[in-house]
Design an enzyme around this catalytic site. Sequence first.
Site, PDB file in Angstrom:
ATOM      1  N   HIS A 153     -20.665 -38.887   1.069  1.00  0.00           N
ATOM      2  CA  HIS A 153     -19.875 -39.927   1.258  1.00  0.00           C
ATOM      3  C   HIS A 153     -20.297 -41.681   0.790  1.00  0.00           C
ATOM      4  O   HIS A 153     -19.724 -42.173   0.508  1.00  0.00           O
ATOM      5  CB  HIS A 153     -20.222 -40.228   2.993  1.00  0.00           C
ATOM      6  CG  HIS A 153     -19.939 -39.089   3.838  1.00  0.00           C
ATOM      7  ND1 HIS A 153     -20.795 -38.220   4.524  1.00  0.00           N
ATOM      8  CD2 HIS A 153     -18.521 -38.425   3.998  1.00  0.00           C
ATOM      9  CE1 HIS A 153     -20.033 -37.283   5.121  1.00  0.00           C
ATOM     10  NE2 HIS A 153     -18.743 -37.517   4.619  1.00  0.00           N
ATOM     11  N   MET A 213     -23.515 -31.303  -0.849  1.00  0.00           N
ATOM     12  CA  MET A 213     -23.790 -31.995   0.488  1.00  0.00           C
ATOM     13  C   MET A 213     -22.527 -31.874   1.453  1.00  0.00           C
ATOM     14  O   MET A 213     -21.362 -31.772   0.941  1.00  0.00           O
ATOM     15  CB  MET A 213     -24.066 -33.377   0.377  1.00  0.00           C
ATOM     16  CG  MET A 213     -25.409 -33.465  -0.399  1.00  0.00           C
ATOM     17  SD  MET A 213     -25.945 -35.157  -0.389  1.00  0.00           S
ATOM     18  CE  MET A 213     -27.487 -35.128  -1.146  1.00  0.00           C
TER      19      MET A 213
HETATM   20  P1  AMP Z   1     -15.739 -35.872   5.436  1.00  0.00           P
HETATM   21  O1  AMP Z   1     -16.392 -36.528   6.235  1.00  0.00           O
HETATM   22  O2  AMP Z   1     -16.371 -34.341   5.444  1.00  0.00           O
HETATM   23  O3  AMP Z   1     -14.054 -35.645   5.843  1.00  0.00           O
HETATM   24  O4  AMP Z   1     -15.581 -36.354   4.110  1.00  0.00           O
HETATM   25  C1  AMP Z   1     -15.092 -37.522   3.676  1.00  0.00           C
HETATM   26  C2  AMP Z   1     -14.950 -37.753   2.356  1.00  0.00           C
HETATM   27  O5  AMP Z   1     -16.179 -37.674   1.696  1.00  0.00           O
HETATM   28  C3  AMP Z   1     -13.857 -36.722   1.839  1.00  0.00           C
HETATM   29  O6  AMP Z   1     -13.120 -37.522   0.447  1.00  0.00           O
HETATM   30  C4  AMP Z   1     -14.995 -35.655   1.147  1.00  0.00           C
HETATM   31  O7  AMP Z   1     -14.346 -35.130   0.032  1.00  0.00           O
HETATM   32  C5  AMP Z   1     -16.111 -36.696   0.641  1.00  0.00           C
HETATM   33  N1  AMP Z   1     -17.433 -35.581   0.192  1.00  0.00           N
HETATM   34  C6  AMP Z   1     -17.756 -34.856   1.533  1.00  0.00           C
HETATM   35  N2  AMP Z   1     -18.943 -34.232   0.733  1.00  0.00           N
HETATM   36  C7  AMP Z   1     -18.828 -34.839  -0.379  1.00  0.00           C
HETATM   37  C8  AMP Z   1     -19.878 -34.443  -1.554  1.00  0.00           C
HETATM   38  N3  AMP Z   1     -21.023 -33.691  -1.301  1.00  0.00           N
HETATM   39  N4  AMP Z   1     -19.865 -35.102  -2.645  1.00  0.00           N
HETATM   40  C9  AMP Z   1     -18.918 -36.095  -2.775  1.00  0.00           C
HETATM   41  N5  AMP Z   1     -18.080 -36.448  -1.852  1.00  0.00           N
HETATM   42  C10 AMP Z   1     -17.928 -35.701  -0.752  1.00  0.00           C
END
Ligand code: AMP
Length: 299
Positions: free
Chosen positions: A45, A192
């Site tokens: 994030h 992650m």
């Molecule tokens: P989430 O909180 O899981 O809904 O993720 C929020 C944003 O962070 C989304 O655009 C995800 O694709 C991105 N995201 C989650 N994990 C990663 C990661 N390991 N590397 C890059 N972006 C991530």
Amino acid sequence: MVACRRGRGAELEVLTTIEAMRAARAALPGSVGLVPTMGYLHEGHMSLVRGARADNDHVAVSIFVNPTQFGPNEDFAAYPRDTDRDLALLRDAGVDLVFMPTVEAMYPPGAMTYVDPGPVSQHLEGQFRPGHFRGVATIVLKLFEIVRPTRAYFGRKDAQQLVVIKAMVRDLDVDVEIVPMPTVREPDGLAMSSRNVYLSPDERRAALVLGQALSLAQEMWTRGLRDGDEYRERLRALIEGEPLARIDYVSVADPEALDELDRIQGPALVSLAVRIGRTRLIDNVTLGGRRSRSPTSML
Ligand code: AMP
């Protein structure tokens, strides 16, 4: 003139109502980068936040665990939350606005309209999480309407989500630039994810099989192998060698249409969904084309 950027440790505004968020946004001159999240922030994030800071005058982050993208037997209630820690990280990262609405504010009684994301939402995750992308597309469109960002940042970790959102923005003429960001991994290759916290030590070790399968795909690509079934079979066999892993899917698909490929001629999206114990993990890599490498990954 570019509006004054807030430095580290500067005041961070936390908005919990749609009206307050709209007013705070309207008061910001210049461009705004939005990073939509469900909180429990990690370095993945934060890399999106840094990308947004680099490109825009201001950064807004949303933290909202969106109930409409969870299935009835999924982990909505158990989804990890730590707002104090999240806000401290975002404050240190120089974020201007954090939007943290309640479920009732985003889905008031009588709300009945959803975005139907079309065929790209039916493949891969769509087969195992019916309605997931309807929930994702709806909440993302609502966030775009409320925050009115110049650009919005999404991780390639959720590759199908990016495809769905790009299609929505194109088809519904939404005035925002979608910026894809590389997947951030732990030093041992595990992508992650907020859900990694669910893994026991044995499961954490078993979870490395996802990165190993994607590395195998990259090795096969480098060796010139182009038969889709051969990839799917060899990746499946590798993952099935891990006793704690249960495969939902192993896919080698067109990166835009998400149809399975017989022969890999152009770029191909290799994506996996694997359950390790009760935790469902996804990961992917793009073979060929610009997107096969990310600066933060071993893949
Ligand atoms: P989430 O909180 O899981 O809904 O993720 C929020 C944003 O962070 C989304 O655009 C995800 O694709 C991105 N995201 C989650 N994990 C990663 C990661 N390991 N590397 C890059 N972006 C991530």
